[in-house]
Design an enzyme around this catalytic site. Structure first.
Site, PDB file in Angstrom:
ATOM      1  N   CYS A   2       3.786  -3.869 -18.437  1.00 51.82           N
ATOM      2  CA  CYS A   2       4.181  -3.646 -19.828  1.00 51.82           C
ATOM      3  C   CYS A   2       4.500  -2.160 -20.009  1.00 51.82           C
ATOM      4  O   CYS A   2       3.802  -1.300 -19.504  1.00 51.82           O
ATOM      5  CB  CYS A   2       3.127  -4.036 -20.849  1.00 51.82           C
ATOM      6  N   ARG A  27       8.539  -1.952 -15.573  1.00 44.91           N
ATOM      7  CA  ARG A  27       7.105  -2.229 -15.743  1.00 44.91           C
ATOM      8  C   ARG A  27       6.836  -3.657 -16.194  1.00 44.91           C
ATOM      9  O   ARG A  27       5.701  -4.129 -16.180  1.00 44.91           O
ATOM     10  CB  ARG A  27       6.514  -1.282 -16.784  1.00 44.91           C
ATOM     11  N   TRP A  78       5.184  -7.824 -19.806  1.00 49.93           N
ATOM     12  CA  TRP A  78       4.894  -8.654 -18.627  1.00 49.93           C
ATOM     13  C   TRP A  78       3.757  -9.559 -19.087  1.00 49.93           C
ATOM     14  O   TRP A  78       2.627  -9.116 -19.264  1.00 49.93           O
ATOM     15  CB  TRP A  78       4.461  -7.773 -17.456  1.00 49.93           C
ATOM     16  N   ASN A 104      -0.646  -2.620 -24.094  1.00 49.47           N
ATOM     17  CA  ASN A 104      -0.581  -2.867 -22.659  1.00 49.47           C
ATOM     18  C   ASN A 104      -2.024  -3.053 -22.181  1.00 49.47           C
ATOM     19  O   ASN A 104      -2.875  -2.226 -22.498  1.00 49.47           O
ATOM     20  CB  ASN A 104       0.063  -1.636 -21.994  1.00 49.47           C
ATOM     21  N   GLY A 105      -2.305  -4.143 -21.474  1.00 55.21           N
ATOM     22  CA  GLY A 105      -3.672  -4.383 -21.008  1.00 55.21           C
ATOM     23  C   GLY A 105      -4.107  -5.795 -21.376  1.00 55.21           C
ATOM     24  O   GLY A 105      -3.281  -6.642 -21.718  1.00 55.21           O
ATOM     25  N   GLU A 485       4.602  -5.987   6.042  1.00 49.97           N
ATOM     26  CA  GLU A 485       5.433  -5.362   5.009  1.00 49.97           C
ATOM     27  C   GLU A 485       6.820  -6.019   4.962  1.00 49.97           C
ATOM     28  O   GLU A 485       7.366  -6.262   3.876  1.00 49.97           O
ATOM     29  CB  GLU A 485       5.534  -3.855   5.288  1.00 49.97           C
ATOM     30  N   LYS A 489       8.335  -7.806   1.660  1.00 46.13           N
ATOM     31  CA  LYS A 489       9.614  -7.413   1.059  1.00 46.13           C
ATOM     32  C   LYS A 489      10.500  -8.639   0.867  1.00 46.13           C
ATOM     33  O   LYS A 489      11.105  -8.828  -0.178  1.00 46.13           O
ATOM     34  CB  LYS A 489      10.370  -6.395   1.942  1.00 46.13           C
ATOM     35  N   GLU A 492       9.170 -11.052  -1.877  1.00 46.95           N
ATOM     36  CA  GLU A 492       9.129 -10.528  -3.243  1.00 46.95           C
ATOM     37  C   GLU A 492      10.503 -10.447  -3.896  1.00 46.95           C
ATOM     38  O   GLU A 492      10.634 -10.698  -5.093  1.00 46.95           O
ATOM     39  CB  GLU A 492       8.364  -9.208  -3.207  1.00 46.95           C
ATOM     40  N   HIS A 508      -2.528 -19.101  18.106  1.00 46.32           N
ATOM     41  CA  HIS A 508      -3.776 -19.630  17.538  1.00 46.32           C
ATOM     42  C   HIS A 508      -3.533 -20.456  16.269  1.00 46.32           C
ATOM     43  O   HIS A 508      -4.458 -20.690  15.500  1.00 46.32           O
ATOM     44  CB  HIS A 508      -4.747 -18.482  17.243  1.00 46.32           C
ATOM     45  N   LYS A 607       6.293  -3.456 -11.764  1.00 44.67           N
ATOM     46  CA  LYS A 607       6.143  -2.332 -10.835  1.00 44.67           C
ATOM     47  C   LYS A 607       4.703  -1.848 -10.737  1.00 44.67           C
ATOM     48  O   LYS A 607       4.207  -1.570  -9.659  1.00 44.67           O
ATOM     49  CB  LYS A 607       7.050  -1.193 -11.318  1.00 44.67           C
TER      50      LYS A 607
HETATM   51  O1  M6R Z   1       1.516   1.419  -7.285  1.00 45.93           O
HETATM   52  P1  M6R Z   1       0.805   0.809  -6.107  1.00 45.93           P
HETATM   53  O2  M6R Z   1       1.253   1.378  -4.827  1.00 45.93           O
HETATM   54  O3  M6R Z   1      -0.679   0.863  -6.252  1.00 45.93           O
HETATM   55  O4  M6R Z   1       1.211  -0.712  -6.138  1.00 45.93           O
HETATM   56  C1  M6R Z   1       0.607  -1.635  -5.280  1.00 45.93           C
HETATM   57  C2  M6R Z   1       1.388  -2.916  -5.240  1.00 45.93           C
HETATM   58  O5  M6R Z   1       1.405  -3.521  -6.499  1.00 45.93           O
HETATM   59  C3  M6R Z   1       2.830  -2.689  -4.780  1.00 45.93           C
HETATM   60  O6  M6R Z   1       2.885  -2.053  -3.549  1.00 45.93           O
HETATM   61  C4  M6R Z   1       3.581  -4.034  -4.681  1.00 45.93           C
HETATM   62  O7  M6R Z   1       3.057  -4.786  -3.650  1.00 45.93           O
HETATM   63  C5  M6R Z   1       5.072  -3.761  -4.499  1.00 45.93           C
HETATM   64  N1  M6R Z   1       5.835  -4.527  -5.415  1.00 45.93           N
HETATM   65  C6  M6R Z   1       5.533  -4.033  -3.138  1.00 45.93           C
HETATM   66  O8  M6R Z   1       6.893  -3.869  -2.955  1.00 45.93           O
END
Ligand code: M6R
Length: 612
Positions: A2, A27, A78, A104-105, A485, A489, A492, A508, A607
């Protein structure tokens, strides 16, 4: 999670709010809204509110171009409590429309408060937890908004960043923070309140970060901050040195593409001024630990989430390999509730691009509560983790706007490679070895630049493979977290199911998934594990699986086994994570592009995740 923006000053508030919301859209982006004080003549009329589901562009369509009003608040949502509907979008208002709030929260006790307020005759329009705040302020209001907010928040359990206005107090915005970031922007005859600085960077670079429990009252020419006990706080004004160009797309189709291609520069910034070739060490000023204390570190624990966790996990291999210090990365959301162990000699790192991730922040606080030392590895200067940690390293990747983290990841790696060097030099690494390590690290930005030239190759491969529904990403040792990672990527931003595994682990269980329908992306190192990884590739081929392999350029053995091959520049195995991740980022990006997905704002994500 948010975005909040508030403005009070001489300009048309709606224009500034919409522009700020556009900057904050990363956000949260399921709905948005603004409230402005349009009718300054009459304090009995309600605020003018526009809100709707969808992106800021859709909100713009319903807000009149010349909407008057010089004070207002805005929000991009969000969703947590209540579906994505126009009514659930913020701002929320008191029943008479004279109090407007954005939040926000999460308000954990909102059902109790809702029941209490309903009995008092308040009616609720939305399904959100946030709406109770508007009615609560109305319930306790006795002519001064700041006092009312102070009283209202004493009823709240949970997390909040709030901005609110009362029609009877024109030109005033009151904000309160507990667990969700709020920043005051100090302008020239105008003031801003936002959940992060990007929202107001076009107007001011002078900002004040609020701490938990603090309340701020803003007028165009002045602001004051007090704490929960009503004690005045002397504000510390920080100067933000980000350029406005850093938050523009600058000719790229989207932020993610821009941020991928910025990596030679962002890694160079993370390393800049921190490599001491002469002594073969790193210069890291902000650790706040003496040489003696660093020498006394005999275990390193890393706390993080998502991509930052993968950087931390890579670092855990590095600390063990070169500094010979036992090290482990933990998912912050797990560690906090695990009854974590803290003992003298144990050093924690909290890694976070935003510095606001609730899981990481709360885990960090839990460690500190137990007497542990936590250093922050953050990108956003002045963020909560950066401020509350006991010291740390800024990664200086510049603002990262795309939800999928790319450049922050490689900058976090850079910071960890410097830290590992320092620990190694305190133990087994000789000055000569340190100098060689420094030279190799200095070459990374250039090698990443070279690797980015693989763009067209990766795009061709992405076009060929993006219609598969499941992928495996496999690597060993330092390349195992990189495989994780790569999988993160892909899922997501393209919504393709992908799993990362340690290549040695597939036999395994996961090998049961192999079929011509499930391609495997192999990361092949150029060290003693290369042969073992090649054996794993052969096991996949023998079962009819397709392989995309990333290995050193010119590796004919790997390219002859793989169905698609990406050859990265030669570099020391230890530094391969920097190069291997580039084609993985590009692969995810091109798959998402090919499939017509919203690369920068993937569904369901935000984000900065400031709720647990
Ligand atoms: O701001 P941060 O690095 O703490 O965020 C952690 C995760 O939310 C962030 O890395 C998330 O996994 C990304 N969207 C990955 O691309």
């Amino acid at each position: 999670m948010c975005g909040i923006i508030g403005y009070t000053g001489p300009k048309r508030a709606a224009r500034i709010l919409l522009e700020g919301l556009k900057r904050l859209e990363y956000r949260g982006y399921d709905s948005a809204g603004i409230a402005v004080n349009e009718d300054l003549e009459n304090n009995d009329t309600p605020f003018t509110v526009y809100k709707r589901t969808g992106k800021i562009a859709q909100l713009r369509e319903i807000v009149p171009k010349e909407l008057p009003g010089i004070c207002g608040i805005g929000h991009t949502r969000w969703a947590t409590h209540g579906g994505v509907t126009d009514t659930n979008a913020h701002p929320h208002c008191s029943s008479d429309g004279r109090i407007a709030i954005v939040h926000n929260g999460i308000i954990e006790n909102y059902t109790t408060l809702k029941e209490m307020l309903s009995k008092e005759g308040f009616t609720f329009a939305s399904e959100t937890d946030s709406e109770v705040i508007a009615h609560l302020i109305a319930y306790v209001y006795e002519g001064d908004l700041e006092t009312a907010v102070k009283t209202a928040v004493s009823y709240l359990k949970g997390t909040y960043g709030i901005a609110c206005m009362h029609k009877a107090e024109p030109g005033r915005i009151v904000g309160a923070r507990n667990g969700s970031p709020l920043v005051v922007g100090v302008g020239d005859g105008e003031m801003f309140l936002a959940s992060d600085v990007t929202a107001m960077l076009a107007h001011t670079r002078r900002v004040v970060y609020l701490n938990d429990g603090e309340i701020v009252s803003l007028y165009p020419h002045e602001f004051s901050i007090s704490d929960a006990e009503d004690r005045p706080i002397v504000p510390k004004i920080n100067h933000i040195d980000w350029e406005i160009s850093a938050i523009e797309k600058e000719g790229f189709s989207c932020y993610m593409e821009k941020e991928i291609f910025e990596q030679p520069d962002s890694i160079a910034r993370a390393l800049s001024g921190r490599i001491d070739l002469e002594t073969g060490t790193a210069k890291l000023g902000g650790l706040n630990l003496s040489k003696k204390e660093l020498l006394g570190v005999d275990a390193i624990q890393i706390i993080a989430a998502g991509t930052s966790y993968h950087a931390g996990m890579t670092a855990s291999y590095l600390f063990e390999q070169i500094a010979r210090i036992p090290s482990q990365a933990h998912l912050a959301s797990e560690l906090r509730y695990k009854n974590p162990i803290v003992f003298p000699g144990m050093l924690y790192f909290a890694v976070s691009q935003s510095g606001e991730t609730a899981d990481t922040l709360y885990a960090m606080r839990e460690i500190q509560r137990r007497g542990g030392t936590v250093l922050g590895i953050c990108n956003v200067v002045g963020s909560t983790i950066a401020r509350e940690s006991d010291g740390g390293v800024y990664v200086h990747s510049g603002p990262e706007i795309a939800v999928a983290s790319t450049k922050a990841f490689t900058s976090q790696l850079a910071a960890f490679y410097l830290l590992a060097l320092n620990f190694a030099r305190l133990h087994d690494m000789s000055a000569h070895q340190g100098q060689q390590y420094c030279q190799k690290l200095q070459q990374i930005p250039g090698l990443v630049q070279e690797t980015l030239k693989l763009r067209d190759t990766v795009q061709r491969i992405a076009k060929r493979y993006c219609h598969y529904k499941d992928f495996l990403f496999l690597g060993r040792n330092l390349l195992y977290p990189i495989a994780l990672e790569g999988a993160l990527k892909l899922k997501e931003i393209s919504y393709i199911h992908a799993e990362g595994y340690a290549a040695g682990e597939i036999k395994h269980g996961p090998i049961a998934l192999i079929s011509p329908e499930t391609p495997s992306v192999f990361l092949v190192s150029n060290d003693h594990l290369r042969e073992k990884t090649i054996s794993n590739m052969k096991e996949i081929k023998a079962r009819g699986g397709l392989i995309i392999a990333i290995a050193e350029a010119g590796d004919e053995e790997v390219s002859s086994i793989a169905d698609a091959y990406i050859g990265i520049p030669h570099c020391d195995t230890l530094f391969q994570p920097f190069l291997m991740v580039i084609p993985l980022q590009l692969f995810a990006y091109f798959c998402a592009l090919e499939l017509g997905k919203d690369v920068d704002q993937p569904r369901n994500l935000a984000k900065s995740v400031t709720v647990e």
